[in-house]
Design an enzyme around this catalytic site. Structure first.
Site, PDB file in Angstrom:
ATOM      1  N   GLY A  10      48.475 -32.074 -22.120  1.00 51.98           N
ATOM      2  CA  GLY A  10      47.864 -30.572 -23.050  1.00 51.98           C
ATOM      3  C   GLY A  10      49.023 -29.581 -22.694  1.00 51.98           C
ATOM      4  O   GLY A  10      49.986 -29.893 -21.841  1.00 51.98           O
ATOM      5  N   PHE A  11      48.826 -28.584 -23.219  1.00 47.78           N
ATOM      6  CA  PHE A  11      49.868 -27.462 -22.760  1.00 47.78           C
ATOM      7  C   PHE A  11      50.003 -27.058 -21.247  1.00 47.78           C
ATOM      8  O   PHE A  11      51.320 -27.155 -20.817  1.00 47.78           O
ATOM      9  CB  PHE A  11      49.635 -26.288 -23.362  1.00 47.78           C
ATOM     10  CG  PHE A  11      50.369 -24.975 -23.265  1.00 47.78           C
ATOM     11  CD1 PHE A  11      51.714 -24.588 -23.268  1.00 47.78           C
ATOM     12  CD2 PHE A  11      49.627 -23.774 -22.721  1.00 47.78           C
ATOM     13  CE1 PHE A  11      52.034 -23.387 -22.593  1.00 47.78           C
ATOM     14  CE2 PHE A  11      49.827 -22.581 -22.605  1.00 47.78           C
ATOM     15  CZ  PHE A  11      51.477 -22.478 -22.475  1.00 47.78           C
ATOM     16  N   ILE A  12      49.115 -26.633 -20.814  1.00 44.52           N
ATOM     17  CA  ILE A  12      49.220 -26.269 -19.203  1.00 44.52           C
ATOM     18  C   ILE A  12      49.421 -27.673 -18.421  1.00 44.52           C
ATOM     19  O   ILE A  12      50.469 -27.672 -17.660  1.00 44.52           O
ATOM     20  CB  ILE A  12      48.082 -25.336 -18.904  1.00 44.52           C
ATOM     21  CG1 ILE A  12      48.152 -24.180 -19.514  1.00 44.52           C
ATOM     22  CG2 ILE A  12      48.178 -25.300 -17.210  1.00 44.52           C
ATOM     23  CD1 ILE A  12      46.635 -23.353 -19.337  1.00 44.52           C
ATOM     24  N   ALA A 117      39.712 -25.388 -13.858  1.00 44.83           N
ATOM     25  CA  ALA A 117      40.147 -24.581 -14.485  1.00 44.83           C
ATOM     26  C   ALA A 117      39.029 -24.041 -15.579  1.00 44.83           C
ATOM     27  O   ALA A 117      38.229 -24.724 -15.937  1.00 44.83           O
ATOM     28  CB  ALA A 117      41.156 -25.201 -15.577  1.00 44.83           C
ATOM     29  N   TYR A 149      31.178 -21.390 -24.774  1.00 41.82           N
ATOM     30  CA  TYR A 149      32.473 -21.787 -24.384  1.00 41.82           C
ATOM     31  C   TYR A 149      32.074 -20.966 -22.937  1.00 41.82           C
ATOM     32  O   TYR A 149      32.640 -21.615 -21.879  1.00 41.82           O
ATOM     33  CB  TYR A 149      33.403 -21.224 -25.001  1.00 41.82           C
ATOM     34  CG  TYR A 149      34.798 -21.381 -24.465  1.00 41.82           C
ATOM     35  CD1 TYR A 149      35.143 -22.798 -23.804  1.00 41.82           C
ATOM     36  CD2 TYR A 149      35.837 -20.350 -24.070  1.00 41.82           C
ATOM     37  CE1 TYR A 149      36.393 -22.792 -23.516  1.00 41.82           C
ATOM     38  CE2 TYR A 149      36.788 -20.789 -23.510  1.00 41.82           C
ATOM     39  CZ  TYR A 149      37.080 -21.999 -23.114  1.00 41.82           C
ATOM     40  OH  TYR A 149      38.379 -22.161 -22.455  1.00 41.82           O
ATOM     41  N   LYS A 153      31.855 -22.977 -19.136  1.00 42.37           N
ATOM     42  CA  LYS A 153      32.701 -22.842 -18.157  1.00 42.37           C
ATOM     43  C   LYS A 153      31.968 -22.085 -16.896  1.00 42.37           C
ATOM     44  O   LYS A 153      32.431 -22.486 -15.667  1.00 42.37           O
ATOM     45  CB  LYS A 153      33.741 -22.133 -18.505  1.00 42.37           C
ATOM     46  CG  LYS A 153      34.954 -22.566 -19.442  1.00 42.37           C
ATOM     47  CD  LYS A 153      35.573 -23.747 -18.499  1.00 42.37           C
ATOM     48  CE  LYS A 153      36.630 -24.463 -19.066  1.00 42.37           C
ATOM     49  NZ  LYS A 153      36.770 -25.717 -18.211  1.00 42.37           N
TER      50      LYS A 153
END
Ligand code: UDP
Length: 318
Positions: A10-12, A117, A149, A153
């Site tokens: 992924g991006f991160i 995360a 969401y 989380k």
């Protein structure tokens, strides 16, 4: 050191991979390429210290094996992006909760440190600015899908803290605020890559609502430095940290900055929320972290200014 990263494509995840490889570590990634992409790890494929597994993190034996192999695990894999969350709520809830359960259970077998995360979304509609880790989380009704969401989380956070308290598992929760930089895809509706793409294509830049809503954007390189830092600091175990920038910019202002940086003549248009999002979606007007806690623990703060972030993203999209 050996590090295992879920969501490593992924991006991160790809920026974290790069930072850890650059520091001489060995990196194992697991990604199902649902929102990540093979393009993100192509530059590391030739590195003998890089290993990738393309599979779901719901594959328990594989996760167990990788968590066992590694000295530290970064659990970044999650269903992210407003579009995906509103369109696929079952997938979002199941992926986010089940994935964290699997990773924590695997780590608990041999007491391996885990970073979980989380997101600034957990603060929901809180109006206590800046958001502090000990502040209340204010969610909306369960009939409004977007809150699934934040709640999924928040459950991940409860689980991580419960493993720390009950099983002495070294866990750290990072609440990531708007994180941006090269390799972030515009496909999932994130604002900065979307504006950069529009500006460079000469298309209208779409500001949702009246553009007075604001965000604080942190460069992914700064974010990654925080992720690595908290896992190297045993005082951070069992703690929750905000990770983000404290510099606020209005979305209307951001549109102008992006247009200028791209040297674009794009028109900036306002799109009513009713057109931009599915019915019942509520945008957050502000989202500002307090970063006193992580500054106190690590001395961490973002170093890359917003102007440089915008230039970097525009250059990477061009
Ligand atoms: N936004 C916008 N135009 C776009 C995409 C997003 O004006 O093309 C706005 C969105 O309504 C929100 C802000 O930009 O107010 C940040 O959106 P993003 O999805 O990037 O992050 P989040 O809402 O999760 O902070």
């Amino acid at each position: 050191m050996k590090a295992f990263i879920t969501g490593g494509a992924g991006f991160i995840g790809s920026h974290l991979t790069e930072a850890l490889l650059d520091a001489g570590h060995e990196v194992f990634i697991l990604d199902d390429l649902s929102t990540g992409s093979a393009e993100n790890f192509r530059p590391f494929k030739a590195n003998p210290r890089f290993h990738h597994h393309i599979a779901s993190f719901l594959e328990v034996p594989l996760v167990n094996e990788l968590v066992d192999t590694a000295d530290v695990t970064y659990h970044l894999a999650a269903a992210v992006g407003v579009k995906l969350i509103v369109e696929s709520p079952v997938h979002t809830i199941e992926t986010n909760v089940r994935g964290t359960e699997i990773v924590l259970a695997a780590a608990a077998k041999k007491q391996r440190p885990v970073f979980i995360a989380s997101t600034s979304e957990v603060y929901g509609k809180s109006a206590e600015f800046p958001f502090r880790e000990e502040g209340d989380l204010v969610m909306g009704a369960t009939s409004k899908g977007r809150w699934s969401y934040a709640c999924s989380k928040a459950i991940d956070e409860f689980l991580a803290l419960a493993y720390f308290k009950e099983r002495k598992l070294p866990t750290v929760v990072g609440r990531l605020f708007n994180t941006v930089g090269p390799r972030q895809s515009a496909r999932y509706g994130m604002v900065l890559p979307s504006f950069a793409r529009q500006a460079l294509a000469g298309e209208p830049i779409t500001v949702y609502g009246d553009g007075t809503q604001s965000r604080c954007f942190c460069h992914v390189k700064d974010t990654v430095r925080a992720l690595v830092g908290v896992m190297q600091n045993s005082r951070a175990y069992g703690e929750v940290f905000n990770i983000g920038s404290t510099r606020e910019v209005s979305i209307g202002g951001l549109a102008e900055m992006v247009r200028d940086a791209a040297g674009s003549k794009s028109e900036i248009v306002r799109v009513p929320y009713a057109e931009a999002y599915a019915e019942g979606f509520e945008d957050m007007m502000r989202r500002v972290p307090s970063i006193e806690k992580i500054r106190g623990h690590l001395g961490w703060e973002p170093k890359i200014a917003l102007e440089e972030i915008v230039r970097d993203v525009v250059a990477s999209v061009a």
